[in-house]
Motif scaffolding. Structure first.
Motif, PDB file in Angstrom:
ATOM      1  N   CYS A 194      -6.159  19.544   4.349  1.00 46.70           N
ATOM      2  CA  CYS A 194      -7.985  19.611   3.669  1.00 46.70           C
ATOM      3  C   CYS A 194      -7.278  18.870   2.603  1.00 46.70           C
ATOM      4  O   CYS A 194      -9.344  18.778   2.841  1.00 46.70           O
ATOM      5  N   ASP A 212     -15.361  30.606  11.286  1.00 47.13           N
ATOM      6  CA  ASP A 212     -14.380  30.222  10.348  1.00 47.13           C
ATOM      7  C   ASP A 212     -14.315  31.370   8.901  1.00 47.13           C
ATOM      8  O   ASP A 212     -13.447  31.919   8.602  1.00 47.13           O
ATOM      9  N   ARG A 265      -9.493  25.213   7.591  1.00 47.49           N
ATOM     10  CA  ARG A 265     -10.710  24.882   8.017  1.00 47.49           C
ATOM     11  C   ARG A 265     -12.003  25.394   6.523  1.00 47.49           C
ATOM     12  O   ARG A 265     -12.906  24.242   6.311  1.00 47.49           O
ATOM     13  N   LEU A 317     -18.591  25.877  10.681  1.00 41.23           N
ATOM     14  CA  LEU A 317     -17.731  26.529  10.225  1.00 41.23           C
ATOM     15  C   LEU A 317     -18.207  27.950  10.171  1.00 41.23           C
ATOM     16  O   LEU A 317     -17.191  29.310   9.123  1.00 41.23           O
ATOM     17  N   THR A 359      -7.624  16.784   9.163  1.00 41.45           N
ATOM     18  CA  THR A 359      -8.288  17.916  10.091  1.00 41.45           C
ATOM     19  C   THR A 359      -6.979  19.080   9.854  1.00 41.45           C
ATOM     20  O   THR A 359      -6.406  19.141  10.568  1.00 41.45           O
ATOM     21  N   PRO A 360      -7.503  20.102   8.983  1.00 38.10           N
ATOM     22  CA  PRO A 360      -6.963  21.883   9.192  1.00 38.10           C
ATOM     23  C   PRO A 360      -6.950  21.920  10.629  1.00 38.10           C
ATOM     24  O   PRO A 360      -7.989  21.688  11.272  1.00 38.10           O
ATOM     25  N   GLU A 361      -6.018  23.041  10.678  1.00 42.90           N
ATOM     26  CA  GLU A 361      -6.033  23.410  12.539  1.00 42.90           C
ATOM     27  C   GLU A 361      -5.984  25.092  12.788  1.00 42.90           C
ATOM     28  O   GLU A 361      -6.228  25.018  13.624  1.00 42.90           O
ATOM     29  N   GLN A 416      -0.846  22.515   6.375  1.00 43.31           N
ATOM     30  CA  GLN A 416      -2.016  22.576   6.252  1.00 43.31           C
ATOM     31  C   GLN A 416      -2.758  22.368   4.993  1.00 43.31           C
ATOM     32  O   GLN A 416      -4.368  22.142   4.762  1.00 43.31           O
ATOM     33  N   GLN A 450     -10.998  24.439   3.169  1.00 43.04           N
ATOM     34  CA  GLN A 450     -11.462  22.898   2.998  1.00 43.04           C
ATOM     35  C   GLN A 450     -12.890  22.181   2.761  1.00 43.04           C
ATOM     36  O   GLN A 450     -13.428  21.546   2.103  1.00 43.04           O
ATOM     37  N   HIS A 451     -13.354  23.298   3.701  1.00 43.30           N
ATOM     38  CA  HIS A 451     -15.295  23.113   3.173  1.00 43.30           C
ATOM     39  C   HIS A 451     -15.495  23.058   1.405  1.00 43.30           C
ATOM     40  O   HIS A 451     -16.386  22.807   0.750  1.00 43.30           O
TER      41      HIS A 451
END
Length: 283
Positions: free
Chosen positions: A76, A11, A87, A8, A80-82, A72, A90-91
């Motif tokens: 999260c 990202d 992404r 990640l 699984t976000p795109e 989206q 989400q983490h």
């Protein structure tokens, strides 16, 4: 706190690049934010910046684009976000157990912007800020582990004050865009009207109304300042930096006699440096 997973890092780097290329009255990623939290601040900023850009600048179907943004966000929490920013988000959401409501509220604020351009009363404007501004403070508190109602309510005062200060600073821009964040009831109370306000020409009645809104906003900043002693030093300094920045906008308005229709008030670089020093050295 664990480091960002290797998968990640790109990202989060994209989020940090976005945060570093947008300049508000003060940098989002200031030196007062603990280094370990800066990637997560950037992830939240990328989300907030993205939804606002859709609401303000997207040239296609904005409501449809906001629906996709909401999709989206759902991923999260459920899948699984795109995209890179989601992404990363989400983490961050999982790392800090952030509730969904503040994220949804920001989308709702931008949906409102597509069909609402005026506010009848001060209470109506505060309700708008509940969706457009207050969620950001609640997200930030969440990064520090605070989700209690007491701190969130105080944060709401500061966030609402910052939003209204920004509206008052940007009156000349917003009038051109057809958005009017001064309550109609207040314009009429001081002897003006929405029609007169829309002309973009300052009058004594409009000046008196803007002064009234500035005074109300000072009170919100005073109430919100009670949050600062309840949080750790680094967060306290960050909150103080935001508050000082908003208060500097109000002072700039006062210095030009409450006329932000003719000339947009600005906080100079020198003043920003002095504010940062004041924030750094105040106990």
């Amino acid at each position: 706190m664990s480091t960002i997973p290797v998968a990640l890092q790109a990202d989060f780097a994209a989020c940090q690049a976005l945060a570093s290329t947008h300049y508000e009255n003060f940098s989002v990623l200031s030196m007062f934010i603990p280094r370990a939290l800066r990637p997560h601040f950037a992830a939240i900023y990328a989300y907030c910046r993205g939804v606002d850009d859709i609401g303000d600048e997207f040239e296609g179907d904005r409501l449809k684009a906001l629906d996709e943004w909401a999709h989206q966000l759902t991923l999260c929490y459920t899948g699984t976000p795109e995209t890179p920013e989601f992404r990363a988000l989400q983490h961050t959401i999982r790392q800090f157990d952030l509730p969904r409501q503040p994220f949804d509220d920001l989308i709702e604020a931008n949906r409102r912007d597509q069909h609402q351009s005026t506010y009848d009363t001060w209470e109506d404007l505060l309700d708008y800020c509940r969706y457009s501004a207050n969620p950001v403070g609640r997200m930030v508190l969440g990064l520090f582990g605070y989700q209690d109602e007491y701190r969130q309510t105080l944060s709401d005062c500061t966030c609402t004050a910052l939003q209204i200060a920004n509206h008052l600073q940007d009156i000349s821009r917003d009038v051109v865009r057809g958005r009017y964040y001064v309550p109609i009831e207040d314009l009429e109370r001081f002897g003006s009207s929405l029609a007169e306000y829309r002309t973009g020409v300052i009058t004594e009645a409009i000046r008196a109304c803007i002064r009234h809104e500035v005074e109300r906003t000072w009170e919100l900043f005073r109430r919100g300042a009670d949050l600062e002693p309840t949080v750790p030093k680094r967060l306290r300094m960050q909150l103080r930096l935001y508050r000082y920045g908003g208060e500097a906008v109000l002072r700039a308005l006062e210095q030009q006699n409450y006329d932000s229709l003719s000339h947009r008030p600005v906080v100079s670089t020198g003043k920003k440096v002095r504010i940062a020093c004041k924030t750094l050295f105040k106990p």
